[in-house]
Write a protein that holds these residues in place. Sequence first.
Motif, PDB file in Angstrom:
ATOM      1  N   VAL A  17       0.779  -1.061   0.016  1.00 26.07           N
ATOM      2  CA  VAL A  17       0.147   0.005   0.176  1.00 26.07           C
ATOM      3  C   VAL A  17       0.998   1.155  -0.061  1.00 26.07           C
ATOM      4  CG1 VAL A  17      -1.921   1.445   1.094  1.00 26.07           C
ATOM      5  CG2 VAL A  17      -1.602  -1.283   1.264  1.00 26.07           C
ATOM      6  N   TRP A  18       1.412   1.807  -1.252  1.00 25.38           N
ATOM      7  CA  TRP A  18       2.082   2.900  -1.411  1.00 25.38           C
ATOM      8  C   TRP A  18       1.879   3.932  -0.693  1.00 25.38           C
ATOM      9  CZ3 TRP A  18       6.636   1.139  -3.092  1.00 25.38           C
ATOM     10  CH2 TRP A  18       6.800   0.498  -4.146  1.00 25.38           C
ATOM     11  N   ILE A  19       0.719   4.453  -0.329  1.00 27.77           N
ATOM     12  CA  ILE A  19       0.507   5.674   0.460  1.00 27.77           C
ATOM     13  C   ILE A  19       0.796   5.448   1.818  1.00 27.77           C
ATOM     14  CG2 ILE A  19      -1.595   6.941   1.422  1.00 27.77           C
ATOM     15  CD1 ILE A  19      -3.157   6.545  -1.093  1.00 27.77           C
ATOM     16  N   ASP A  20       0.649   4.317   2.528  1.00 21.92           N
ATOM     17  CA  ASP A  20       0.980   3.949   3.937  1.00 21.92           C
ATOM     18  C   ASP A  20       2.451   3.654   3.903  1.00 21.92           C
ATOM     19  OD1 ASP A  20       0.363   3.013   6.533  1.00 21.92           O
ATOM     20  OD2 ASP A  20       1.427   1.287   5.724  1.00 21.92           O
ATOM     21  N   VAL A  21       3.092   3.392   2.951  1.00 26.69           N
ATOM     22  CA  VAL A  21       4.612   3.168   3.083  1.00 26.69           C
ATOM     23  C   VAL A  21       5.351   4.427   2.910  1.00 26.69           C
ATOM     24  CG1 VAL A  21       6.566   2.285   1.625  1.00 26.69           C
ATOM     25  CG2 VAL A  21       4.760   0.895   2.080  1.00 26.69           C
ATOM     26  N   THR A  22       4.795   5.318   1.992  1.00 25.08           N
ATOM     27  CA  THR A  22       5.416   6.693   2.021  1.00 25.08           C
ATOM     28  C   THR A  22       4.856   7.629   3.094  1.00 25.08           C
ATOM     29  OG1 THR A  22       4.937   6.442  -0.626  1.00 25.08           O
ATOM     30  CG2 THR A  22       5.535   8.724   0.351  1.00 25.08           C
ATOM     31  N   ARG A  23       3.762   7.495   3.868  1.00 25.98           N
ATOM     32  CA  ARG A  23       3.604   8.328   4.808  1.00 25.98           C
ATOM     33  C   ARG A  23       4.472   8.018   6.085  1.00 25.98           C
ATOM     34  NH1 ARG A  23       2.294   7.395   9.482  1.00 25.98           N
ATOM     35  NH2 ARG A  23       2.040   5.176   9.003  1.00 25.98           N
ATOM     36  N   ARG A  24       4.579   6.384   6.092  1.00 26.26           N
ATOM     37  CA  ARG A  24       5.675   6.068   7.291  1.00 26.26           C
ATOM     38  C   ARG A  24       7.099   6.692   6.996  1.00 26.26           C
ATOM     39  NH1 ARG A  24       6.490  -0.164   9.566  1.00 26.26           N
ATOM     40  NH2 ARG A  24       8.014   0.487  11.134  1.00 26.26           N
ATOM     41  N   ALA A  25       7.586   6.562   5.689  1.00 25.28           N
ATOM     42  CA  ALA A  25       8.924   6.926   5.532  1.00 25.28           C
ATOM     43  C   ALA A  25       8.945   8.323   5.692  1.00 25.28           C
ATOM     44  CB  ALA A  25       9.272   6.874   4.042  1.00 25.28           C
ATOM     45  N   GLN A  48       9.013  -4.997  -6.268  1.00 26.12           N
ATOM     46  CA  GLN A  48       7.702  -4.932  -5.870  1.00 26.12           C
ATOM     47  C   GLN A  48       6.898  -4.223  -6.812  1.00 26.12           C
ATOM     48  OE1 GLN A  48       8.708  -4.038  -1.673  1.00 26.12           O
ATOM     49  NE2 GLN A  48       7.377  -5.598  -1.303  1.00 26.12           N
ATOM     50  N   LYS A  49       7.226  -3.118  -7.204  1.00 23.95           N
ATOM     51  CA  LYS A  49       6.349  -2.520  -7.988  1.00 23.95           C
ATOM     52  C   LYS A  49       5.967  -3.049  -9.510  1.00 23.95           C
ATOM     53  CE  LYS A  49       6.011   2.285  -9.645  1.00 23.95           C
ATOM     54  NZ  LYS A  49       6.587   3.858  -9.867  1.00 23.95           N
ATOM     55  N   THR A  50       7.177  -3.660 -10.012  1.00 23.83           N
ATOM     56  CA  THR A  50       7.071  -4.110 -11.071  1.00 23.83           C
ATOM     57  C   THR A  50       6.032  -5.444 -11.060  1.00 23.83           C
ATOM     58  OG1 THR A  50       9.305  -3.546 -11.893  1.00 23.83           O
ATOM     59  CG2 THR A  50       8.484  -5.344 -13.218  1.00 23.83           C
ATOM     60  N   PHE A  75      -0.221  -7.501 -11.364  1.00 19.05           N
ATOM     61  CA  PHE A  75      -1.516  -7.822 -10.645  1.00 19.05           C
ATOM     62  C   PHE A  75      -2.451  -6.733 -11.105  1.00 19.05           C
ATOM     63  CE2 PHE A  75       1.151 -10.682  -7.701  1.00 19.05           C
ATOM     64  CZ  PHE A  75       0.468 -11.669  -8.080  1.00 19.05           C
ATOM     65  N   ALA A  76      -2.076  -5.719 -11.203  1.00 14.39           N
ATOM     66  CA  ALA A  76      -2.889  -4.535 -11.423  1.00 14.39           C
ATOM     67  C   ALA A  76      -3.565  -4.774 -12.701  1.00 14.39           C
ATOM     68  CB  ALA A  76      -2.360  -3.129 -11.357  1.00 14.39           C
ATOM     69  N   ASP A  77      -2.773  -5.182 -13.847  1.00 14.78           N
ATOM     70  CA  ASP A  77      -3.217  -5.286 -15.049  1.00 14.78           C
ATOM     71  C   ASP A  77      -4.337  -6.567 -15.107  1.00 14.78           C
ATOM     72  OD1 ASP A  77      -1.820  -3.385 -16.097  1.00 14.78           O
ATOM     73  OD2 ASP A  77      -0.128  -4.940 -16.669  1.00 14.78           O
ATOM     74  N   ARG A  78      -3.955  -7.666 -14.327  1.00 10.76           N
ATOM     75  CA  ARG A  78      -4.918  -8.747 -13.960  1.00 10.76           C
ATOM     76  C   ARG A  78      -6.223  -8.254 -13.549  1.00 10.76           C
ATOM     77  NH1 ARG A  78      -2.134 -13.540 -10.958  1.00 10.76           N
ATOM     78  NH2 ARG A  78      -4.372 -14.375 -11.309  1.00 10.76           N
ATOM     79  N   ARG A  79      -6.119  -7.351 -12.508  1.00 13.45           N
ATOM     80  CA  ARG A  79      -7.437  -6.932 -11.910  1.00 13.45           C
ATOM     81  C   ARG A  79      -8.111  -6.123 -12.752  1.00 13.45           C
ATOM     82  NH1 ARG A  79      -4.032  -6.039  -7.361  1.00 13.45           N
ATOM     83  NH2 ARG A  79      -3.289  -4.180  -7.997  1.00 13.45           N
ATOM     84  N   GLU A  80      -7.479  -5.381 -13.743  1.00 13.33           N
ATOM     85  CA  GLU A  80      -8.383  -4.456 -14.765  1.00 13.33           C
ATOM     86  C   GLU A  80      -9.061  -5.431 -15.485  1.00 13.33           C
ATOM     87  OE1 GLU A  80      -8.910  -1.454 -15.210  1.00 13.33           O
ATOM     88  OE2 GLU A  80      -7.883  -1.257 -13.260  1.00 13.33           O
ATOM     89  N   ARG A  81      -8.460  -6.644 -16.171  1.00 13.85           N
ATOM     90  CA  ARG A  81      -8.987  -7.436 -16.992  1.00 13.85           C
ATOM     91  C   ARG A  81     -10.159  -8.391 -16.196  1.00 13.85           C
ATOM     92  NH1 ARG A  81      -3.515  -8.666 -18.276  1.00 13.85           N
ATOM     93  NH2 ARG A  81      -3.557 -10.396 -17.161  1.00 13.85           N
ATOM     94  N   LEU A  82     -10.001  -8.649 -14.934  1.00 14.65           N
ATOM     95  CA  LEU A  82     -11.103  -9.353 -14.203  1.00 14.65           C
ATOM     96  C   LEU A  82     -12.338  -8.325 -14.023  1.00 14.65           C
ATOM     97  CD1 LEU A  82     -12.269 -11.698 -12.410  1.00 14.65           C
ATOM     98  CD2 LEU A  82     -10.626 -10.585 -10.459  1.00 14.65           C
ATOM     99  N   ARG A  83     -11.947  -6.997 -13.538  1.00  8.90           N
ATOM    100  CA  ARG A  83     -13.218  -6.305 -13.538  1.00  8.90           C
ATOM    101  C   ARG A  83     -13.913  -6.175 -14.873  1.00  8.90           C
ATOM    102  NH1 ARG A  83     -11.405   0.004 -12.185  1.00  8.90           N
ATOM    103  NH2 ARG A  83     -10.957  -0.995 -10.154  1.00  8.90           N
ATOM    104  N   ALA A  84     -13.340  -5.846 -16.090  1.00  6.02           N
ATOM    105  CA  ALA A  84     -13.737  -5.730 -17.338  1.00  6.02           C
ATOM    106  C   ALA A  84     -14.836  -6.985 -17.386  1.00  6.02           C
ATOM    107  CB  ALA A  84     -12.741  -5.759 -18.451  1.00  6.02           C
TER     108      ALA A  84
END
Length: 320
Positions: free
Chosen positions: A100-108, A298-300, A305-314
Amino acid sequence: MLHLRIAVPADLTSGVVAVLERAPAVSSLAVLDGASRRPEGDVVLADVAREAANDLCDELLELGVQREGTLTIEPVDTWVSQPGYDAERLAPGSSADAVVWIDVTRRAYAESELNWTYLSFMSLATLIAAIAIVLDSQILVIGAMVLGPEFVPIAALGIALVRRRFHLLRMALWTLVVGFVLAILLTCVAALVAKQLGWVTLEQVTAPRPGTEFIYTPDKWSFIVAVIAGAAGVLSLTSARVGGLAGAFISVTTVPAAGNVALGLAFGQLVEVRGSALQLGINIVGMALAGWLTLVFQKTVWNRFADRRERLRARILRRD
């Protein structure tokens, strides 16, 4: 599972609700009309699978939620819900692996701030490290490593590069430099006082120290351990499982090296100063490099997985 609490002006509510309603990973959604006094508007509550949190947060931020309202993210430790279970199944990947990048960045940002608390912990840890070196005590060395607060600012260097937050990069670098310099100076002054009182002698500092000799004699293993510890520490920061973070603290020789630099300066032992400074630099560079590479990986992976989620949503939208 994560709980989202969003307070926004009324004109943004419909957009926020639309984003959450079309997300398969949202298991529950509630709108409290007029419940927010500041900002004046509505409160939207939602439960979302951790694996899909980044996609949703990005869409919410594009709506301007952060400018006109508030987005709060809280972990849900225990939950019982069939819709929640279904939402997690619709979000590919494991929740423990999700970043969860928002949480990681906030903690940093929060833990890289130069403040009196950080300086106090750094100074106390370096003082304990110096005592550990004089007594040749590995137990005290480990205590100094655990007490030292420097790991998150080091990890923040990689986070800043991956997230392109150059203000965070400058903040973390400044915190590290000032923290180590001040801790070394204070410990050096304390060592000089102990020298004048006869509590610490030159013979104690220069005597063979089999238990702590590694502090001022860096080798290839110093870099290898720093790389492994840096990767493990970043994984602990970004994962839902944080058990490995303490292990990363006690695997690297940053604070002990700073303590030995201070002792070497106080007693004029430049050989130990050079060796400990090199050990300190190797550990910081190794951890920062490993942290950056781990975050890039991790980002790569998670983008796939984000691409897979988009296909699943479609597919779900077509089925509905």
